[in-house]
Design a protein around this motif. Structure first.
Motif, PDB file in Angstrom:
ATOM      1  N   SER A 298       0.738  -1.270   0.019  1.00 40.21           N
ATOM      2  CA  SER A 298       0.244   0.150  -0.111  1.00 40.21           C
ATOM      3  C   SER A 298       0.856   1.140  -0.232  1.00 40.21           C
ATOM      4  CB  SER A 298      -0.881   0.092   1.379  1.00 40.21           C
ATOM      5  OG  SER A 298      -1.473   1.202   1.703  1.00 40.21           O
ATOM      6  N   VAL A 299       0.364   2.422  -0.815  1.00 41.01           N
ATOM      7  CA  VAL A 299       1.345   3.381  -1.079  1.00 41.01           C
ATOM      8  C   VAL A 299       0.449   4.759  -0.543  1.00 41.01           C
ATOM      9  CG1 VAL A 299       2.682   2.418  -2.772  1.00 41.01           C
ATOM     10  CG2 VAL A 299       0.794   3.837  -3.302  1.00 41.01           C
ATOM     11  N   GLY A 300      -0.600   4.431   0.148  1.00 38.60           N
ATOM     12  CA  GLY A 300      -1.152   5.440   0.911  1.00 38.60           C
ATOM     13  C   GLY A 300      -2.309   6.067   0.034  1.00 38.60           C
ATOM     14  N   ALA A 301      -2.812   5.760  -1.286  1.00 37.44           N
ATOM     15  CA  ALA A 301      -3.596   6.154  -2.099  1.00 37.44           C
ATOM     16  C   ALA A 301      -4.962   6.230  -1.469  1.00 37.44           C
ATOM     17  CB  ALA A 301      -3.603   5.270  -3.089  1.00 37.44           C
ATOM     18  N   GLY A 302      -5.625   7.269  -1.612  1.00 36.43           N
ATOM     19  CA  GLY A 302      -6.830   7.290  -0.831  1.00 36.43           C
ATOM     20  C   GLY A 302      -6.875   7.883   0.592  1.00 36.43           C
ATOM     21  N   THR A 303      -5.477   8.060   1.321  1.00 37.80           N
ATOM     22  CA  THR A 303      -5.316   8.615   2.458  1.00 37.80           C
ATOM     23  C   THR A 303      -5.091  10.222   2.327  1.00 37.80           C
ATOM     24  OG1 THR A 303      -2.857   8.213   2.673  1.00 37.80           O
ATOM     25  CG2 THR A 303      -4.354   6.080   3.130  1.00 37.80           C
ATOM     26  N   ASN A 304      -4.917  10.759   3.591  1.00 36.92           N
ATOM     27  CA  ASN A 304      -4.355  12.058   3.474  1.00 36.92           C
ATOM     28  C   ASN A 304      -2.868  12.288   3.323  1.00 36.92           C
ATOM     29  OD1 ASN A 304      -3.621  11.243   6.037  1.00 36.92           O
ATOM     30  ND2 ASN A 304      -4.342  13.031   7.192  1.00 36.92           N
ATOM     31  N   VAL A 305      -2.112  11.135   3.093  1.00 38.67           N
ATOM     32  CA  VAL A 305      -1.034  11.219   2.728  1.00 38.67           C
ATOM     33  C   VAL A 305      -0.456  10.319   1.583  1.00 38.67           C
ATOM     34  CG1 VAL A 305       0.239  11.939   4.663  1.00 38.67           C
ATOM     35  CG2 VAL A 305      -0.137   9.485   4.757  1.00 38.67           C
ATOM     36  N   PRO A 306      -1.151  10.489   0.313  1.00 37.15           N
ATOM     37  CA  PRO A 306      -0.947   9.760  -0.692  1.00 37.15           C
ATOM     38  C   PRO A 306       0.504   9.597  -1.386  1.00 37.15           C
ATOM     39  CG  PRO A 306      -2.124  11.764  -1.381  1.00 37.15           C
ATOM     40  CD  PRO A 306      -1.967  11.789   0.051  1.00 37.15           C
ATOM     41  N   PHE A 307       0.967   8.611  -1.588  1.00 33.20           N
ATOM     42  CA  PHE A 307       2.079   8.187  -2.147  1.00 33.20           C
ATOM     43  C   PHE A 307       3.543   8.528  -1.132  1.00 33.20           C
ATOM     44  CE2 PHE A 307      -0.676   9.361  -5.698  1.00 33.20           C
ATOM     45  CZ  PHE A 307      -0.639   7.946  -6.182  1.00 33.20           C
ATOM     46  N   GLU A 308       3.098   8.865   0.104  1.00 28.48           N
ATOM     47  CA  GLU A 308       4.256   9.107   1.032  1.00 28.48           C
ATOM     48  C   GLU A 308       4.593   8.060   1.839  1.00 28.48           C
ATOM     49  OE1 GLU A 308       4.811  12.298   5.005  1.00 28.48           O
ATOM     50  OE2 GLU A 308       3.177  12.637   3.267  1.00 28.48           O
ATOM     51  N   THR A 309       3.825   7.053   1.795  1.00 27.10           N
ATOM     52  CA  THR A 309       4.307   5.695   2.846  1.00 27.10           C
ATOM     53  C   THR A 309       4.186   4.628   1.782  1.00 27.10           C
ATOM     54  OG1 THR A 309       1.917   5.367   3.548  1.00 27.10           O
ATOM     55  CG2 THR A 309       3.241   7.089   4.893  1.00 27.10           C
ATOM     56  N   VAL A 310       5.005   3.542   2.469  1.00 23.56           N
ATOM     57  CA  VAL A 310       4.711   2.109   1.855  1.00 23.56           C
ATOM     58  C   VAL A 310       4.439   1.354   3.026  1.00 23.56           C
ATOM     59  CG1 VAL A 310       6.128   0.346   0.496  1.00 23.56           C
ATOM     60  CG2 VAL A 310       6.241   2.699   0.011  1.00 23.56           C
ATOM     61  N   THR A 311       3.525   0.445   2.923  1.00 23.43           N
ATOM     62  CA  THR A 311       3.088  -0.308   4.061  1.00 23.43           C
ATOM     63  C   THR A 311       2.603  -1.691   3.519  1.00 23.43           C
ATOM     64  OG1 THR A 311       0.840   0.582   4.569  1.00 23.43           O
ATOM     65  CG2 THR A 311       2.813   1.609   5.711  1.00 23.43           C
ATOM     66  N   ALA A 312       2.760  -2.718   4.257  1.00 23.59           N
ATOM     67  CA  ALA A 312       2.072  -3.844   4.298  1.00 23.59           C
ATOM     68  C   ALA A 312       1.963  -4.659   5.471  1.00 23.59           C
ATOM     69  CB  ALA A 312       2.752  -4.833   3.287  1.00 23.59           C
ATOM     70  N   ARG A 313       0.749  -5.461   5.668  1.00 22.15           N
ATOM     71  CA  ARG A 313       0.725  -6.429   6.900  1.00 22.15           C
ATOM     72  C   ARG A 313       2.076  -7.223   7.001  1.00 22.15           C
ATOM     73  NH1 ARG A 313      -5.066  -9.014   8.018  1.00 22.15           N
ATOM     74  NH2 ARG A 313      -3.956  -9.322  10.035  1.00 22.15           N
ATOM     75  N   GLY A 314       2.671  -7.250   8.031  1.00 19.66           N
ATOM     76  CA  GLY A 314       3.772  -8.165   8.409  1.00 19.66           C
ATOM     77  C   GLY A 314       5.002  -7.683   8.205  1.00 19.66           C
ATOM     78  N   VAL A 315       5.074  -6.227   7.895  1.00 22.07           N
ATOM     79  CA  VAL A 315       6.368  -5.626   7.596  1.00 22.07           C
ATOM     80  C   VAL A 315       7.065  -5.119   9.037  1.00 22.07           C
ATOM     81  CG1 VAL A 315       7.618  -3.573   6.525  1.00 22.07           C
ATOM     82  CG2 VAL A 315       6.152  -5.076   5.143  1.00 22.07           C
ATOM     83  N   ARG A 316       8.091  -5.275   9.378  1.00 20.43           N
ATOM     84  CA  ARG A 316       8.587  -4.660  10.552  1.00 20.43           C
ATOM     85  C   ARG A 316       9.280  -3.261  10.267  1.00 20.43           C
ATOM     86  NH1 ARG A 316      11.354  -7.629  14.901  1.00 20.43           N
ATOM     87  NH2 ARG A 316      11.842  -5.639  15.289  1.00 20.43           N
TER      88      ARG A 316
END
Length: 344
Positions: free
Chosen positions: A146-164
């Motif tokens: 996920s890269v934050g599309a649809g949030t208030n910080v689009p393209f600013e983050t990279v996340t996924a379940r299970g990532v430390r």
């Protein structure tokens, strides 16, 4: 649709990346104008990423689509007017093309240097800073990240379940990727928590978006084996990720376990060739060029395994600038081109 018009005018604000489809729209409109012998006028606009940065693989024609229509890099460092001239000549569109250049723009400028207001070219590109971040994380489309599309910080983050998030941020900051710092990012509730990083741009002039994307994905792959996944495109025959990157070489290298350094090294020769080609179509002086470079290390064999063979292009005749009768008849449209002209 074009029967009753004299000229088709293109006036859209691009964001400086190949996978943002405004330049594909321009290319298709140029083709339609050429087929119907209509004048095609491009009103040039600034590249919000500037004109002194190219990065990422040059599109392989086998992966051409509306996402990426012609062989240019992921980050091309050209204005829409310069791209129009390159498309018209190098890829045989043959439109009656006029580019109306900007006054006062320099290729070294970031958006803030122009003094212009920013109007969103699409809903999620909220600012010039987001345009730069989009170039780095938007290319992860087609993965399970996920890269934050649809949030208030689009393209600013990279996340996924299970990532430390702490481990990922620590590793990426150790890499010393130019122009960016990575902060740990955790989101969601306890049962649906995702981890990852937030990109904090420290020097927009040095930041290399496609290079950063590769380092992020290789770090996630290495820290969490099996987590990074790729989804097929809508027709199930190809991967959406490959269409975004314009090649399957990056995906295959990530799956194979190739290092970030070798993946980035694999596109350098193509960038050098593209830089030589684009010199013929630059309307604005370039004082320098930022091209992603890798730390010297023994990656030659790995690069050879990644790289797709490219046949040398046949020499092309020099472009000839002329003025169409349509331009002479329409001085309001074509009268003040300040050095730009029709490219035949």
């Amino acid at each position: 649709m074009l029967a009753g018009i004299d000229a088709l005018v293109f006036d859209l604000q691009d964001v400086g990346t190949r996978a943002y489809t405004y330049i594909s729209t321009m290319a298709l409109a140029m083709q339609a104008a050429a087929e119907n012998n209509k004048l095609f006028v491009v009103l040039d606009r600034p590249n919000p990423l500037g004109g002194e940065r190219i990065d990422g693989p040059v599109l392989d024609r086998a992966f051409a689509s509306f996402i990426g229509i012609y062989p240019v890099p992921a980050v091309h460092g050209m204005t829409i007017g310069e791209l129009a001239m390159l498309f018209n000549r190098e890829f045989g569109i043959g439109a009656n093309l006029v580019v109306v250049p900007m006054a006062g723009w320099q290729a070294s400028m970031q958006w803030d240097d122009t003094g212009l207001l920013w109007f969103r070219p699409s809903p999620m590109i909220q600012s010039p800073a987001v345009a730069l971040l989009h170039a780095a994380t938007g290319v992860m489309e087609g993965t399970n990240l996920s890269v934050g599309a649809g949030t208030n910080v689009p393209f600013e983050t990279v996340t996924a379940r299970g990532v430390r998030s702490d481990l990922l941020a620590e590793r990426l900051n150790r890499e010393g990727i130019p122009g960016v710092w990575f902060a740990p990012q955790v989101a969601g509730t306890a049962d649906r928590r995702t981890g990852g990083i937030r990109l904090l741009i420290t020097d927009p002039r040095q930041f290399l978006p496609a290079t950063a994307a590769v380092y992020i994905m290789t770090a996630i792959r290495d820290l969490h084996p099996g987590l990074l996944q790729f989804a097929p495109s809508g027709d199930k025959r190809r991967y959406l990720f490959d269409l975004v990157w314009g090649t399957d070489a990056v995906r295959r290298a990530l799956i194979r376990g190739a290092s970030a350094e070798s993946i980035v090294a694999s596109w350098q020769d193509d960038l050098q060739r593209f830089e030589q080609t684009r010199q013929r179509y630059l309307l604005y002086t370039r004082s320098g060029m930022v091209i992603a470079q890798t730390t010297p290390q023994p990656v030659i064999a790995e690069v050879a395994a990644i790289k797709t063979q490219v046949k040398p292009a046949a020499p092309k005749p020099t472009a000839r600038r002329t003025q169409l009768p349509a331009c002479r008849d329409r001085p309001v449209i074509c009268g003040g081109l300040a050095g730009a002209g029709v490219i035949r």
